[in-house]
Enzyme design. Structure first.
Site, PDB file in Angstrom:
ATOM      1  N   THR A 171       3.877   1.197  13.873  1.00 17.91           N
ATOM      2  CA  THR A 171       2.425   1.029  13.979  1.00 17.91           C
ATOM      3  C   THR A 171       1.865   1.347  15.373  1.00 17.91           C
ATOM      4  OG1 THR A 171       0.700  -0.667  13.947  1.00 17.91           O
ATOM      5  CG2 THR A 171       2.902  -1.432  14.387  1.00 17.91           C
ATOM      6  N   ALA A 201       6.775  -5.090   5.281  1.00 18.80           N
ATOM      7  CA  ALA A 201       6.397  -5.612   6.602  1.00 18.80           C
ATOM      8  C   ALA A 201       5.510  -6.829   6.418  1.00 18.80           C
ATOM      9  CB  ALA A 201       5.634  -4.544   7.396  1.00 18.80           C
ATOM     10  N   TYR A 202       5.479  -7.659   7.458  1.00 15.66           N
ATOM     11  CA  TYR A 202       4.467  -8.718   7.543  1.00 15.66           C
ATOM     12  C   TYR A 202       3.292  -8.052   8.244  1.00 15.66           C
ATOM     13  CZ  TYR A 202       2.088 -12.993   8.916  1.00 15.66           C
ATOM     14  OH  TYR A 202       1.149 -13.976   9.083  1.00 15.66           O
ATOM     15  N   GLN A 241       0.835  -1.221   0.000  1.00 15.08           N
ATOM     16  CA  GLN A 241       0.000   0.000   0.000  1.00 15.08           C
ATOM     17  C   GLN A 241       0.859   1.255   0.000  1.00 15.08           C
ATOM     18  OE1 GLN A 241      -3.858   0.465   2.138  1.00 15.08           O
ATOM     19  NE2 GLN A 241      -2.851  -0.807   3.667  1.00 15.08           N
ATOM     20  N   TYR A 263       1.960  -9.546  15.810  1.00 11.77           N
ATOM     21  CA  TYR A 263       2.266  -8.505  14.818  1.00 11.77           C
ATOM     22  C   TYR A 263       2.868  -7.283  15.526  1.00 11.77           C
ATOM     23  CZ  TYR A 263       1.443  -4.437  11.810  1.00 11.77           C
ATOM     24  OH  TYR A 263       1.595  -3.263  11.107  1.00 11.77           O
TER      25      TYR A 263
END
Ligand SMILES: NC(=O)c1ccc[n+]([C@@H]2O[C@H](COP(=O)([O-])OP(=O)(O)OC[C@H]3O[C@@H](n4cnc5c(N)ncnc54)[C@H](OP(=O)(O)O)[C@@H]3O)[C@@H](O)[C@H]2O)c1
Length: 293
Positions: free
Chosen positions: A101, A60-61, A11, A125
């Protein structure tokens, strides 16, 4: 500037590659197949070969719930991958720009999070992203870690696209109304990162490296976000019906990982130190819907 971008097909990565090229930079964007950041040898080979002026890590995962059963993959990308890029940037003495994040927090704080607030991730995560941030901080001081929340955009999967898809199948939706955050467009993140590296003082002695929240305004719940999406989609003619939206508590929409109730980030540090204002997600949403149309 010669910019190497990892995760270039995600994204944010897609927006970064497009915008950096538009701004006249010499851009080297790599998807995961061309550059796997968890592979130090591959990272070193490509970085030594290109010799960029800066690396932006958009890789990133990001599968929040799957990470609970795919610990190894999540840590390989989010922690080891970040560490590898920090090592490689240190070797070349170039800045590393990285994206973090809101999921490093548990969301229990009643007011917007400051960069100095103690993290407490509720899932793998968030924990793997936090470990990646910490590795960068330990290894290479010349870093900008931009902490963002609730990303949406034209490329990849996100809440806006899910809402538009569901509108094709249903007339009524129940949306969580007790989690608050700030939708942030991938485009706004890309613009912020490029504005940072194009500023005159970037990478000069005494540059204020570190972690910065990138705030987006106004803060809303997922329910409010959905209301705005459908209102704008109707106004723009993308959908031709009024969706019936029902606010529900998170307890009625259980997920493997508990989401933070509060994901709002305080952006004052970015404004004060780097003179960058919060993003306006409603106008970014409008641009996205116009593009889709
Ligand atoms: N999405 C959100 O709501 C959100 C919220 C807060 C923060 N963030 C952070 O924002 C950043 C960008 O997220 P995004 O939404 O753009 O994510 P995204 O769309 O999932 O893109 C991530 C990209 O990373 C690539 N990738 C995965 N493993 C890799 C590896 N080992 N080596 C190189 N590339 C790899 C993926 O490629 P493949 O598809 O080929 O695997 C994917 O294209 C991430 O750091 C994320 O943690 C996102």
């Amino acid at each position: 500037m010669k910019i190497l971008i990892t995760g270039a097909k995600g994204q944010v990565g897609t927006e970064l590659v497009t915008e950096a090229k538009q701004r006249g930079h010499d851009v080297y964007g790599f998807g995961s197949r061309e550059l796997d950041i968890s592979n130090l040898e591959q990272v070193n080979t490509i970085v030594r070969n290109i010799k960029p002026n800066v690396i932006i890590n958009a890789a990133a995962y990001t599968a929040v719930d799957n990470a609970e059963t795919e610990h190894e993959q999540a840590y390989a990308v989010n922690s080891l991958g970040s560490k590898n890029l920090a090592i490689s940037c240190k070797e070349l003495d170039i800045p590393l720009m990285h994206i973090s994040t809101d999921y490093i927090y548990d969301g229990e704080k009643p007011s917007p999070y400051l960069e100095s607030d103690p993290p407490n991730p509720t899932g793998i995560y968030g924990a793997s992203k936090l470990e990646g941030d910490q590795k960068i901080e330990q290894i290479w001081p010349k870093h900008i870690i931009l902490r963002v929340s609730w990303v949406f955009g034209n490329h990849g999967n996100n809440f806006v696209k899910t809402m538009l898809r569901l509108a094709e199948q249903r007339d009524e939706l129940s949306i969580v109304d007790d989690q608050f955050g700030a939708p942030t467009s991938a485009k706004a993140i890309s613009t912020c990162l490029l504005d940072i590296l194009e500023a005159k003082q970037f990478n000069q002695p005494q540059y204020p490296w570190g972690v910065y929240n990138f705030q987006s305004d106004p803060g809303v719940s997922w329910y409010n976000f959905a209301q705005e999406i459908f209102q704008q989609a109707k106004e723009s003619g993308l959908i031709n019906k009024t969706m019936q939206l029902n606010p529900i508590p998170s307890s009625e929409f259980p997920t493997p990982v508990k989401r933070p109730a509060n994901s709002k980030l305080d952006g004052h540090k970015l404004l004060k130190s780097l003179h960058l204002k919060p993003a306006d997600w409603k106008s970014d949403l409008n641009n996205m819907l116009t593009n889709i149309k």
